[in-house]
Design an enzyme around this catalytic site. Structure first.
Site, mmCIF file in Angstrom:
data_model
loop_
_atom_site.group_PDB
_atom_site.id
_atom_site.type_symbol
_atom_site.label_atom_id
_atom_site.label_comp_id
_atom_site.label_asym_id
_atom_site.label_seq_id
_atom_site.Cartn_x
_atom_site.Cartn_y
_atom_site.Cartn_z
ATOM 1 N N HIS A 190 23.615 68.955 21.777
ATOM 2 C CA HIS A 190 22.511 68.440 20.965
ATOM 3 C C HIS A 190 21.522 69.549 20.629
ATOM 4 O O HIS A 190 21.370 70.511 21.377
ATOM 5 C CB HIS A 190 21.813 67.256 21.635
ATOM 6 C CG HIS A 190 21.218 67.555 22.976
ATOM 7 N ND1 HIS A 190 19.940 68.019 23.145
ATOM 8 C CD2 HIS A 190 21.735 67.459 24.228
ATOM 9 C CE1 HIS A 190 19.679 68.182 24.435
ATOM 10 N NE2 HIS A 190 20.762 67.863 25.119
ATOM 11 N N ASP A 192 18.183 68.994 19.836
ATOM 12 C CA ASP A 192 16.788 68.718 20.204
ATOM 13 C C ASP A 192 16.506 69.138 21.642
ATOM 14 O O ASP A 192 17.418 69.320 22.446
ATOM 15 C CB ASP A 192 16.471 67.224 20.024
ATOM 16 C CG ASP A 192 17.376 66.321 20.854
ATOM 17 O OD1 ASP A 192 18.595 66.548 20.862
ATOM 18 O OD2 ASP A 192 16.857 65.408 21.530
ATOM 19 N N ASP A 225 19.173 73.626 28.202
ATOM 20 C CA ASP A 225 19.459 72.272 27.699
ATOM 21 C C ASP A 225 18.907 72.132 26.299
ATOM 22 O O ASP A 225 17.742 71.820 26.138
ATOM 23 C CB ASP A 225 18.839 71.252 28.659
ATOM 24 C CG ASP A 225 19.063 69.821 28.243
ATOM 25 O OD1 ASP A 225 19.894 69.585 27.370
ATOM 26 O OD2 ASP A 225 18.379 68.936 28.791
ATOM 27 N N GLU A 259 19.172 63.439 21.213
ATOM 28 C CA GLU A 259 19.778 63.042 22.487
ATOM 29 C C GLU A 259 18.724 62.688 23.511
ATOM 30 O O GLU A 259 18.856 61.729 24.267
ATOM 31 C CB GLU A 259 20.654 64.187 23.024
ATOM 32 C CG GLU A 259 21.554 63.800 24.201
ATOM 33 C CD GLU A 259 20.918 64.029 25.580
ATOM 34 O OE1 GLU A 259 21.500 63.609 26.578
ATOM 35 O OE2 GLU A 259 19.824 64.606 25.657
ATOM 36 N N GLU A 260 17.665 63.466 23.538
ATOM 37 C CA GLU A 260 16.645 63.278 24.567
ATOM 38 C C GLU A 260 15.856 61.984 24.380
ATOM 39 O O GLU A 260 15.105 61.586 25.262
ATOM 40 C CB GLU A 260 15.686 64.482 24.596
ATOM 41 C CG GLU A 260 16.368 65.829 24.837
ATOM 42 C CD GLU A 260 16.919 66.012 26.258
ATOM 43 O OE1 GLU A 260 16.811 65.069 27.064
ATOM 44 O OE2 GLU A 260 17.453 67.100 26.537
ATOM 45 N N ASP A 288 31.135 67.763 26.704
ATOM 46 C CA ASP A 288 29.696 67.710 26.427
ATOM 47 C C ASP A 288 28.952 68.424 27.553
ATOM 48 O O ASP A 288 29.560 68.856 28.541
ATOM 49 C CB ASP A 288 29.240 66.245 26.325
ATOM 50 C CG ASP A 288 27.837 66.087 25.716
ATOM 51 O OD1 ASP A 288 27.284 67.070 25.182
ATOM 52 O OD2 ASP A 288 27.289 64.965 25.783
ATOM 53 N N HIS A 579 14.310 70.554 31.721
ATOM 54 C CA HIS A 579 13.245 69.568 31.486
ATOM 55 C C HIS A 579 11.957 69.921 32.238
ATOM 56 O O HIS A 579 11.006 69.156 32.219
ATOM 57 C CB HIS A 579 13.682 68.144 31.891
ATOM 58 C CG HIS A 579 14.747 67.586 31.002
ATOM 59 N ND1 HIS A 579 14.950 66.247 30.852
ATOM 60 C CD2 HIS A 579 15.654 68.199 30.226
ATOM 61 C CE1 HIS A 579 15.958 66.042 30.019
ATOM 62 N NE2 HIS A 579 16.400 67.215 29.634
HETATM 63 ZN ZN LIG Z 1 20.782 67.925 27.174
#
Ligand SMILES: [Zn+2]
Ligand SMILES: *[C@@H]1O[C@H](CO)[C@@H](O)[C@H](O)[C@H]1NC(C)=O
Ligand SMILES: *[C@@H]1O[C@H](CO)[C@@H](O)[C@H](O)[C@H]1NC(C)=O
Length: 610
Positions: A190, A192, A225, A259-260, A288, A579
């Site tokens: 992803h 984002d 990520d 995705e987030e 993934d 994150h």
């Molecule tokens: Zn991710």
């Protein structure tokens, strides 16, 4: 500094636990307390097994035959599998040598990721990318696409690039094979990233969107990520194109952009188009992000790769309590808020039970570690091997393993449904009795359970409290448009349980078929030939459980072989700041990722069945 030198068993398990969690705030497990716990446990079990063993030996129950069958059974558990190198690699390994050892290539790759990190692609909740009045919200994604196009011209010129809902990227490298036998391979990631918590900006080593790097790491939001994966795919494909590779089997890259925040414009649409184009169960495999990287155990002698082969389910439940209000000078014994507090206590005092079924990927994970680790207690090891035979009667092994896992915070929830009361709202004024309180409970549904069972348990808790205070109770399932009244509303008021989204536990990808063999064999090839060439033992690949969810949930019906694995020796969640603060990626890992993708695509292409 070797991360391996002082790893002891429970910490191994901590780190190896598949922990790719999507939420913003992730509490770190405390390895120390687990360590202490584990050692006392080990001591108990150790003493216990010593007594057991002596007894068994005295009675002569250990005869040769049982040992032989035990050995045969052990061989079937988590087989090592072979290292699989593409024929093309055996003939000429210069491309891989270039990826791993060329300093210009390393710098170029680092710069490309750095540039990608500099564009803060945070997707905004509730904003529709196709709605012209909201275009501004998505400017960074426009910039990001321009950036990719400028950096990867060969890819854009050679492959078919489609944009879905403006920013979903569906990139198709059409296979040359004229037969319909070869199923396409799909690679996901992803674009984002999660936002930065403004209060923590000064705690970053470098500004979060500056894309700084040093000798070892590249820092910034999205560096791990998931832009490392996006750039990794693009670099690997560019190299394949430059090297003249032409796949027989179609290869697809699908990049979501929200995705987030759930993936409803990105992955959902991408999966719809793929499903429409190729049909259900039409993909050879899906790869993934996720998994918990590659860890070293046995004093740094053994590399264990931990891709995830399944994900838990999930649901959110809202519970509302409505009661008559009034002046707070003459309150009832329990206000609305007091009753909800009571309910919360009832719910938390009634946790979901631990269960470990034979299909739970955690069992596969544990069996792999138990088989190849030299640091395991004998009783625990044999319990782990026997824990899957629940039907035949496992003489308590299953419950002992559950008990063992329940003492390790990061593994405890691999064998049960979670209940986290995450939101509470109630009351408006200090002199008015509250008339309305609402709580939201987030559940991750265990493999051995269902969303229905989860709702049932919570409704039972509410029922207990409703009875105690003589309140009404109804359950509303918005998605199904169903309402069920359990107790009629009374003058005291009523509870309402509202069922939000619900997701059943994923299916589990088999670890005993050709698709997994190729996947495992390629991981082993890269680890053995490039990442840890000097280790004495052959790498182990242990499929395990993802405790969060990825965009793969939208692709579940497209392939039974879904793997969540971002090739990396650094656990993103534990050490990589995923994150959180100072998110980073190891530059060596980025090259490992490119090498792995390059070889995985070639290995899958050399396999000529289905
Ligand atoms: Zn991710
Ligand atoms: C994977 O294994 C299953 C059986 O476990 C088999 O039906 C399927 O065809 C295999 N798929 C691939 C791609 O190897
Ligand atoms: C790559 O090829 C060279 C020359 O054939 C060989 O010496 C080297 O060991 C190979 N590297 C790997 C990792 O196989």
């Amino acid at each position: 500094m070797s991360p391996a030198s002082n790893i002891s068993l429970p910490k191994d398990l901590e780190l190896q636990q598949s922990q790719f969690i999507n939420e913003k705030h992730v509490s770190q497990p405390n390895p120390r307390s687990n360590l202490r716990w584990f050692f006392s446990f080990l001591l108990t079990i150790g003493t216990f097994s010593l007594i057991m063993f002596t007894t068994v030996f005295r009675q002569g129950k250990f005869n040769v035959i049982t040992e032989v069958t035990e050995n045969a059974k052990l061989q079937q558990i988590c087989p090592l599998g072979s290292i699989i190198r593409p024929q093309a690699f055996l003939q000429d390994n210069s491309s891989l040598e270039h990826i791993f050892h060329d300093s210009e290539y390393r710098l170029d790759t680092t710069k490309k990721l750095s540039g990608a990190v500099k564009i803060p692609t945070v997707a905004k909740i509730g904003s529709n990318p196709s709605d012209e009045s909201e275009y501004e919200e998505w400017d960074n994604f426009v910039r990001f696409h321009r950036y990719l196009e400028a950096q990867f011209p060969e890819l854009y010129q050679t492959l078919q690039v489609e944009k879905l809902n403006r920013f979903g990227l569906l990139i198709t490298w059409k296979g040359t094979s004229s037969t319909d036998i070869l199923k396409p391979l799909l690679l996901m990631a992803h674009q984002d990233v999660v936002p930065i918590e403004p209060a923590t900006v000064d705690q970053w080593l470098y500004p979060p969107f500056s894309g700084e790097w040093d000798d070892q790491f590249l820092y910034g939001r999205g560096s791990s990520d998931c832009k490392s994966l996006v750039i990794g795919y693009f670099q690997a494909f560019t190299k394949l194109i430059q090297d003249g590779f032409k796949p027989q089997r179609t290869v697809i890259i699908a990049l979501g952009f929200d995705e987030e925040i759930g993936g409803s414009y990105g992955a959902v649409e991408l999966a719809n188009v793929v499903r429409h184009r190729y049909g259900p169960d039409s993909l050879f495999a899906v790869l993934d992000e996720g998994g918990s990287s590659i860890q070293l155990i046995n004093d740094g002698d053994l590399a264990v790769a931990l891709p995830s082969i399944g994900e838990k389910g999930g649901t959110n439940l809202d519970i509302e309590l409505t009661t008559p209000g009034g002046h707070s000078s003459i309150p009832p014994d329990h206000t609305n808020i007091g009753i909800v507090a009571d309910l919360i206590t009832v719910i938390e005092n009634d946790p979901f039970p631990g269960k470990l079924g034979p299909k739970n990927p955690t069992l596969n994970h544990l069996q792999c570690i138990a088989k190849y680790s030299t640091e395991f207690d004998e009783q625990l090891r044999s319990d782990i091997f026997n824990a899957g035979k629940i039907e035949d009667g496992d003489s308590g092994a299953n419950s002992r393993v559950i008990e063992y896992l329940s003492g390790i915070r990061s593994l405890k929830y691999n064998v049960r449904t979670t209940q986290a009361i995450d939101i509470i709202h109630g009351g408006v004024k200090s002199n008015a009795l509250p008339e309305y309180t609402k709580i939201t409970i987030n559940h991750r549904v265990g493999f051995e359970s269902t969303v229905e069972e989860t709702i049932e348990k919570i409704v039972k808790n509410v029922q207990t409290v409703a009875k105690k205070y003589q309140l009404g109770l109804s359950v509303v399932n918005e998605a199904e448009g169903a309402e069920q009244t359990i107790f009629e509303e009374t003058p005291n008021g009523k509870f309402q349980v509202l069922v939000g989204f619900s997701l059943k536990p994923s299916r589990v990808s088999p670890v005993d078929n050709d698709s997994f063999d190729i996947f495992r064999g390629t991981i082993k090839h890269i680890i053995k030939d490039y990442v840890y060439p000097d280790l004495p033992s052959e790498p182990v690949v242990a499929g395990n459980l993802n405790s969060g969810n990825t965009d793969t949930r939208h692709y579940m019906d497209l392939s039974e072989n879904i793997y969540r694995f971002k090739f990396s020796t650094l656990n993103g969640l534990v050490d990589g700041g995923t994150h959180g603060l100072n998110e980073k990626v190891k530059i060596d890992d980025l090259l490992g990722l490119i090498g792995f993708i390059y070889e995985y695509v070639r290995n899958v292409d050399e396999f000529e069945e289905y």
